[in-house]
Scaffold this active site. Structure first.
Site, PDB file in Angstrom:
ATOM      1  N   VAL A  23      13.932 -15.882  10.360  1.00 51.13           N
ATOM      2  CA  VAL A  23      13.555 -17.061  11.139  1.00 51.13           C
ATOM      3  C   VAL A  23      14.501 -18.225  10.844  1.00 51.13           C
ATOM      4  O   VAL A  23      14.989 -18.902  11.762  1.00 51.13           O
ATOM      5  CB  VAL A  23      12.093 -17.464  10.845  1.00 51.13           C
ATOM      6  CG1 VAL A  23      11.764 -18.831  11.464  1.00 51.13           C
ATOM      7  CG2 VAL A  23      11.130 -16.415  11.384  1.00 51.13           C
ATOM      8  N   ARG A  25      17.617 -18.200   9.493  1.00 52.11           N
ATOM      9  CA  ARG A  25      19.017 -17.984   9.887  1.00 52.11           C
ATOM     10  C   ARG A  25      19.184 -17.845  11.396  1.00 52.11           C
ATOM     11  O   ARG A  25      20.154 -18.348  11.969  1.00 52.11           O
ATOM     12  CB  ARG A  25      19.574 -16.776   9.146  1.00 52.11           C
ATOM     13  CG  ARG A  25      19.613 -17.034   7.634  1.00 52.11           C
ATOM     14  CD  ARG A  25      20.523 -16.114   6.887  1.00 52.11           C
ATOM     15  NE  ARG A  25      20.719 -16.610   5.521  1.00 52.11           N
ATOM     16  CZ  ARG A  25      21.544 -16.066   4.647  1.00 52.11           C
ATOM     17  NH1 ARG A  25      22.290 -15.035   5.004  1.00 52.11           N
ATOM     18  NH2 ARG A  25      21.668 -16.571   3.435  1.00 52.11           N
ATOM     19  N   GLY A 104      -6.636 -13.261  10.984  1.00 57.28           N
ATOM     20  CA  GLY A 104      -7.119 -14.618  10.738  1.00 57.28           C
ATOM     21  C   GLY A 104      -6.022 -15.646  10.946  1.00 57.28           C
ATOM     22  O   GLY A 104      -6.251 -16.723  11.502  1.00 57.28           O
ATOM     23  N   ASP A 127      -2.215  -3.506   5.447  1.00 60.20           N
ATOM     24  CA  ASP A 127      -3.279  -2.641   5.948  1.00 60.20           C
ATOM     25  C   ASP A 127      -2.949  -1.946   7.265  1.00 60.20           C
ATOM     26  O   ASP A 127      -3.618  -0.979   7.644  1.00 60.20           O
ATOM     27  CB  ASP A 127      -4.575  -3.439   6.128  1.00 60.20           C
ATOM     28  CG  ASP A 127      -5.099  -4.006   4.819  1.00 60.20           C
ATOM     29  OD1 ASP A 127      -4.754  -3.453   3.761  1.00 60.20           O
ATOM     30  OD2 ASP A 127      -5.853  -5.000   4.857  1.00 60.20           O
ATOM     31  N   ARG A 154      -1.040  13.420  -9.611  1.00 58.02           N
ATOM     32  CA  ARG A 154      -1.177  14.863  -9.391  1.00 58.02           C
ATOM     33  C   ARG A 154      -0.560  15.644 -10.556  1.00 58.02           C
ATOM     34  O   ARG A 154      -1.098  16.679 -10.981  1.00 58.02           O
ATOM     35  CB  ARG A 154      -0.526  15.275  -8.077  1.00 58.02           C
ATOM     36  CG  ARG A 154      -0.751  16.742  -7.745  1.00 58.02           C
ATOM     37  CD  ARG A 154      -0.124  17.139  -6.432  1.00 58.02           C
ATOM     38  NE  ARG A 154      -0.840  16.654  -5.287  1.00 58.02           N
ATOM     39  CZ  ARG A 154      -1.954  17.190  -4.798  1.00 58.02           C
ATOM     40  NH1 ARG A 154      -2.502  18.228  -5.420  1.00 58.02           N
ATOM     41  NH2 ARG A 154      -2.533  16.700  -3.724  1.00 58.02           N
ATOM     42  N   LYS A 214      -7.871  26.382  -6.881  1.00 58.37           N
ATOM     43  CA  LYS A 214      -7.074  25.190  -7.181  1.00 58.37           C
ATOM     44  C   LYS A 214      -7.370  24.706  -8.588  1.00 58.37           C
ATOM     45  O   LYS A 214      -8.538  24.633  -9.007  1.00 58.37           O
ATOM     46  CB  LYS A 214      -7.364  24.075  -6.160  1.00 58.37           C
ATOM     47  CG  LYS A 214      -6.683  24.267  -4.815  1.00 58.37           C
ATOM     48  CD  LYS A 214      -6.933  23.080  -3.904  1.00 58.37           C
ATOM     49  CE  LYS A 214      -6.144  23.197  -2.609  1.00 58.37           C
ATOM     50  NZ  LYS A 214      -4.717  22.870  -2.787  1.00 58.37           N
TER      51      LYS A 214
END
Length: 319
Positions: A23, A25, A104, A127, A154, A214
């Site tokens: 913004v 530059r 918002g 998000d 993991r 597993k």
């Protein structure tokens, strides 16, 4: 238009600094004076405003967070509070404003536009919950942070016959969980979209252990769905896995932005400046089908979120 301002509002997101840089530059290149407004709408009301030059934004493209600072100001909903902000902008001769943040922040930008200050919103939130754009700034960086941490969990889970229950951010949006779940091979993903059935989760984990043999499992949970520590204890009690809970928390907000976020932020910042120069106001920038666009903020806030059902179906086919 001779002078514009830029502010960041709400939760910080990696890539916000890259937007600020673009913004400033792009604005200077177009012959504008660009003012930084510190601490969001709170700084706008308290006149924390100063002129920025190209040197002020040198080297910030690589940094997470926001050099302008951010804050939440519920009182900005009040007309008399916004009038003070408009007075401060007029004192500096600022005619247009770029607002970087979530929904918002968009509502504040729309209210200011209705009071005579043209505002352009830029979606900055990890998000990915701004429905007028395919991706928000910060989402890709946060996603990669989650992937890095889940991969590490993991490794240790497989060594100890554990089930790692990992809470990720996302608020009302499950994008971080579903994208991370697919890219890390998580066995179970729990979001607002999937709903939460504790018995079903335990049954599936028993199935993975007994039928698929597993030695470990990963359960990814969007925040505000359930208590992950309690779920981990129940997994220890009712399955053969040893349950362990990890809340990644605000680590997801930090870090140097990825190349994708830096490029997107730069494109968004430049587009916002050009929109102001074209006389636009009350609009927000987004990327849709790889095209950088602007859309009316009112329309953007009313859009229904695109279904992630195909992604969940893909995950289920691969587990």
């Amino acid at each position: 238009m001779k002078k514009i301002g830029v502010l960041t509002s709400g939760g910080d997101a990696p890539g916000m600094n890259a937007v600020i840089r673009a913004v400033v530059r792009s604005g200077i290149s177009a012959g504008l004076e660009v003012f930084g407004i510190f601490d969001g709408y709170e700084g706008l009301v308290n006149d924390k405003i100063r002129l920025l030059n190209k040197g002020d934004v040198s080297d910030i493209i690589i940094k997470g967070g926001t050099i302008l600072g951010s804050a939440r100001l519920e009182e900005f909903k009040l007309v008399e509070v916004r009038e003070k902000a408009v007075e401060n902008l007029a004192r500096h001769g600022i005619e247009g404003l770029v607002v970087i943040g979530g929904d918002g922040s968009y509502r504040g930008a729309l209210a200011l536009t209705e009071m005579g200050i043209n505002c352009i919103g830029i979606p900055g939130t990890i998000d990915n919950d701004i429905d007028s754009t395919d991706y928000t700034i910060g989402f890709d960086t946060a996603l990669n942070t989650i992937i890095e941490n889940v991969d590490k969990l993991r490794d240790t889970s497989s060594s100890h016959h554990r089930c790692s229950v990992i809470e990720v951010m996302g608020n009302r949006c499950g994008d971080l969980a579903i994208y991370a779940g697919i890219t890390t091979g998580a066995e179970i993903i729990i979001t607002k979209e999937t709903g939460y059935d504790e018995e079903e989760v335990l049954d599936r984990l028993r199935y993975f252990e007994e039928k698929k043999q597993k030695r470990h499992s990963i359960v990814l949970v969007s925040e505000k769905i359930t208590d992950v520590h309690l779920l981990a204890r129940k997994i220890s009690l009712h399955t053969g896995f040893s349950g362990r809970a990890t809340i990644l928390g605000h680590i997801q907000r930090g870090g140097s932005p990825t190349a994708r976020d830096r490029i997107l932020a730069t494109q968004f910042g430049d587009k916002a400046v050009r929109a102001l120069l074209n006389g636009e106001g009350g609009r927000c920038v987004g990327i849709v089908n790889e095209e950088i666009i602007t859309i009316d903020i009112t329309e953007a806030l009313q859009l229904t979120k695109k279904s992630r059902k195909p992604l969940f179906e893909l995950h289920d086919r691969l587990v």
